[in-house]
Design a protein around this motif. Sequence first.
Motif, PDB file in Angstrom:
ATOM      1  N   LYS A   1      -0.042  -1.925  -5.003  1.00 14.37           N
ATOM      2  CA  LYS A   1       0.313  -0.534  -5.302  1.00 14.37           C
ATOM      3  C   LYS A   1       1.807  -0.423  -5.626  1.00 14.37           C
ATOM      4  O   LYS A   1       2.633  -1.182  -5.117  1.00 14.37           O
ATOM      5  CB  LYS A   1      -0.021   0.374  -4.110  1.00 14.37           C
ATOM      6  CG  LYS A   1      -1.420   0.203  -3.537  1.00 14.37           C
ATOM      7  CD  LYS A   1      -2.501   0.427  -4.545  1.00 14.37           C
ATOM      8  CE  LYS A   1      -3.889   0.422  -3.933  1.00 14.37           C
ATOM      9  NZ  LYS A   1      -4.268  -0.835  -3.283  1.00 14.37           N
TER      10      LYS A   1
ATOM     11  N   SER B   1      -3.590   4.676   0.945  1.00 18.07           N
ATOM     12  CA  SER B   1      -4.343   3.850  -0.001  1.00 18.07           C
ATOM     13  C   SER B   1      -5.000   2.687   0.747  1.00 18.07           C
ATOM     14  O   SER B   1      -4.418   2.129   1.680  1.00 18.07           O
ATOM     15  CB  SER B   1      -3.436   3.323  -1.118  1.00 18.07           C
ATOM     16  OG  SER B   1      -2.492   2.411  -0.606  1.00 18.07           O
ATOM     17  N   GLU B   2      -6.203   2.330   0.299  1.00 22.32           N
ATOM     18  CA  GLU B   2      -6.947   1.262   0.965  1.00 22.32           C
ATOM     19  C   GLU B   2      -7.540   0.266  -0.016  1.00 22.32           C
ATOM     20  O   GLU B   2      -7.977  -0.816   0.367  1.00 22.32           O
ATOM     21  CB  GLU B   2      -8.096   1.868   1.805  1.00 22.32           C
ATOM     22  CG  GLU B   2      -7.645   2.813   2.903  1.00 22.32           C
ATOM     23  CD  GLU B   2      -7.082   2.085   4.115  1.00 22.32           C
ATOM     24  OE1 GLU B   2      -7.195   0.838   4.146  1.00 22.32           O
ATOM     25  OE2 GLU B   2      -6.520   2.741   5.002  1.00 22.32           O
ATOM     26  N   THR B   3      -7.587   0.598  -1.303  1.00 21.84           N
ATOM     27  CA  THR B   3      -8.308  -0.209  -2.284  1.00 21.84           C
ATOM     28  C   THR B   3      -7.573  -1.504  -2.590  1.00 21.84           C
ATOM     29  O   THR B   3      -6.376  -1.631  -2.332  1.00 21.84           O
ATOM     30  CB  THR B   3      -8.497   0.591  -3.582  1.00 21.84           C
ATOM     31  OG1 THR B   3      -7.207   1.038  -4.036  1.00 21.84           O
ATOM     32  CG2 THR B   3      -9.381   1.800  -3.356  1.00 21.84           C
ATOM     33  N   PRO B   4      -8.269  -2.516  -3.171  1.00 18.58           N
ATOM     34  CA  PRO B   4      -7.612  -3.771  -3.553  1.00 18.58           C
ATOM     35  C   PRO B   4      -6.565  -3.539  -4.637  1.00 18.58           C
ATOM     36  O   PRO B   4      -6.568  -2.526  -5.322  1.00 18.58           O
ATOM     37  CB  PRO B   4      -8.774  -4.623  -4.084  1.00 18.58           C
ATOM     38  CG  PRO B   4     -10.006  -4.013  -3.523  1.00 18.58           C
ATOM     39  CD  PRO B   4      -9.721  -2.552  -3.402  1.00 18.58           C
TER      40      PRO B   4
ATOM     41  N   THR C   1      -9.695   9.765  -2.927  1.00 20.20           N
ATOM     42  CA  THR C   1      -9.011   9.033  -3.989  1.00 20.20           C
ATOM     43  C   THR C   1      -9.944   8.868  -5.175  1.00 20.20           C
ATOM     44  O   THR C   1     -11.119   8.552  -5.005  1.00 20.20           O
ATOM     45  CB  THR C   1      -8.563   7.646  -3.500  1.00 20.20           C
ATOM     46  OG1 THR C   1      -7.674   7.805  -2.386  1.00 20.20           O
ATOM     47  CG2 THR C   1      -7.833   6.886  -4.600  1.00 20.20           C
TER      48      THR C   1
ATOM     49  N   THR D   1     -10.091   7.349  -9.471  1.00 21.48           N
ATOM     50  CA  THR D   1      -9.434   6.572 -10.519  1.00 21.48           C
ATOM     51  C   THR D   1      -9.274   7.441 -11.759  1.00 21.48           C
ATOM     52  O   THR D   1     -10.255   7.966 -12.277  1.00 21.48           O
ATOM     53  CB  THR D   1     -10.249   5.316 -10.869  1.00 21.48           C
ATOM     54  OG1 THR D   1     -10.316   4.476  -9.714  1.00 21.48           O
ATOM     55  CG2 THR D   1      -9.587   4.543 -12.001  1.00 21.48           C
TER      56      THR D   1
ATOM     57  N   GLU E   1      -4.574   5.524  -9.760  1.00 18.01           N
ATOM     58  CA  GLU E   1      -5.376   6.263  -8.783  1.00 18.01           C
ATOM     59  C   GLU E   1      -4.690   7.573  -8.436  1.00 18.01           C
ATOM     60  O   GLU E   1      -3.462   7.695  -8.515  1.00 18.01           O
ATOM     61  CB  GLU E   1      -5.599   5.429  -7.525  1.00 18.01           C
ATOM     62  CG  GLU E   1      -6.520   4.240  -7.744  1.00 18.01           C
ATOM     63  CD  GLU E   1      -6.853   3.501  -6.474  1.00 18.01           C
ATOM     64  OE1 GLU E   1      -7.786   2.684  -6.513  1.00 18.01           O
ATOM     65  OE2 GLU E   1      -6.178   3.726  -5.436  1.00 18.01           O
TER      66      GLU E   1
ATOM     67  N   GLN F   1      -8.435   3.216 -16.143  1.00 17.44           N
ATOM     68  CA  GLN F   1      -8.438   1.790 -15.864  1.00 17.44           C
ATOM     69  C   GLN F   1      -8.126   1.036 -17.148  1.00 17.44           C
ATOM     70  O   GLN F   1      -8.746   1.262 -18.183  1.00 17.44           O
ATOM     71  CB  GLN F   1      -9.786   1.346 -15.309  1.00 17.44           C
ATOM     72  CG  GLN F   1      -9.788  -0.098 -14.850  1.00 17.44           C
ATOM     73  CD  GLN F   1     -10.566  -0.307 -13.567  1.00 17.44           C
ATOM     74  OE1 GLN F   1     -10.958   0.643 -12.915  1.00 17.44           O
ATOM     75  NE2 GLN F   1     -10.775  -1.553 -13.193  1.00 17.44           N
TER      76      GLN F   1
ATOM     77  N   GLN G   1       0.846  -1.184   0.000  1.00 19.03           N
ATOM     78  CA  GLN G   1       0.000   0.000   0.000  1.00 19.03           C
ATOM     79  C   GLN G   1       0.888   1.243   0.000  1.00 19.03           C
ATOM     80  O   GLN G   1       2.099   1.170   0.222  1.00 19.03           O
ATOM     81  CB  GLN G   1      -0.939   0.016   1.209  1.00 19.03           C
ATOM     82  CG  GLN G   1      -1.957  -1.108   1.254  1.00 19.03           C
ATOM     83  CD  GLN G   1      -3.102  -0.910   0.263  1.00 19.03           C
ATOM     84  OE1 GLN G   1      -3.155   0.068  -0.474  1.00 19.03           O
ATOM     85  NE2 GLN G   1      -4.042  -1.849   0.249  1.00 19.03           N
TER      86      GLN G   1
ATOM     87  N   VAL H   1      -2.029   0.692  -9.594  1.00 15.66           N
ATOM     88  CA  VAL H   1      -2.673  -0.443  -8.931  1.00 15.66           C
ATOM     89  C   VAL H   1      -2.711  -1.578  -9.937  1.00 15.66           C
ATOM     90  O   VAL H   1      -3.380  -1.479 -10.968  1.00 15.66           O
ATOM     91  CB  VAL H   1      -4.105  -0.105  -8.466  1.00 15.66           C
ATOM     92  CG1 VAL H   1      -4.668  -1.260  -7.649  1.00 15.66           C
ATOM     93  CG2 VAL H   1      -4.130   1.194  -7.662  1.00 15.66           C
TER      94      VAL H   1
ATOM     95  N   GLN I   1      -7.749  -4.797 -11.849  1.00 22.78           N
ATOM     96  CA  GLN I   1      -7.164  -3.842 -10.915  1.00 22.78           C
ATOM     97  C   GLN I   1      -6.117  -2.939 -11.571  1.00 22.78           C
ATOM     98  O   GLN I   1      -5.533  -2.108 -10.899  1.00 22.78           O
ATOM     99  CB  GLN I   1      -6.520  -4.582  -9.736  1.00 22.78           C
ATOM    100  CG  GLN I   1      -7.456  -5.505  -8.968  1.00 22.78           C
ATOM    101  CD  GLN I   1      -8.573  -4.772  -8.290  1.00 22.78           C
ATOM    102  OE1 GLN I   1      -8.524  -3.561  -8.128  1.00 22.78           O
ATOM    103  NE2 GLN I   1      -9.619  -5.497  -7.910  1.00 22.78           N
TER     104      GLN I   1
END
Length: 312
Positions: free
Chosen positions: A113, A107-110, A151, A153, A142, A156, A92, A129, A138
């Motif tokens: 990183k 950062s916390e998302t799946p 945060t 995006t 971000e 993608q 992270q 990510v 993923q």
Amino acid sequence: EPTASPTVEATATLEVYSTQLTGQIVYRSKRIDTNEDGVIDVDDGIHLYLLDVESGETTQLTNGEQRDSFPSLSPDARQISFVSNRNSDLDQVFVMNVDGTETVQISETPGMKSCPEWSPDGKHIAYLVNNFEGEEDQNRIELFSIETGETQTLIQQPDRQLDCISWSPDGFYLVIGYTQDDKSHIAILDLETSELVELNFGGKRSDEPKFLPRHDGLFLSIVQSPGEFSSVSLLIFQLNQDDLHKQPTLLFSIEDVSGRYSWANGGHVLIETDVLGLQKSPKDARSGYEISMTPVDFSTLAASNNGTLSIN
């Protein structure tokens, strides 16, 4: 320059290009036997260090058995963003003060990183990510806001493996390297329009794109190799800001570059080279790294009418 014959008075000389570097360099290193098992390996963790260039003083910023990597110094040199697995197996993004205090996870998302980079105004951090252990969709970029803590995006790309990013000095663009179908690509992301413009570098493998810290145009460097076992060159291009779709103009090249690189202010390129380390035991087959500096003086380059380059 030499004259045809000796002169009584000294002739005018071009201004000497200074190789003086000041400021700080933040880097990662594996050099401490943290668990005291007699071997320095990945189980000892990877730590961050800060080098004061003028004094040569080095300060260790992190410790422990976690792996800290991808350090990036903020534009005001007060904070450092980096990636760490200190809270879980998943890397992270964290931010800490330049002295190693007050570490905060942002950062916390799946997803795994990597490559956090500060915006030129210091108000945002963009990072990659990528997929992690079977996770899908993923692969994205971000953007974290320092002011709001939110945060978003930016883009993608689920079918592309993203490489490290770089901000343009004006903060309007990100350059992105990615791999698709085992081929390398480089593209420019317009942050205002969200348009992704792919650049053409002649079909050769091109990696590690970085914007140069120059405000008199849009300059981009890449590492390029014509083949799998060919020598690597660091190429520098100027982009057409009015139309990014136009072919970039090659300005300069540094041949036989080995290792990762980064740009310092003042027209210097820092190159991290891999050198063979000393073996203290059969289990301890380490490699060391050195940071070398190459000055690049763009004032000596000029383009003629037919587009070829000349050196004054």
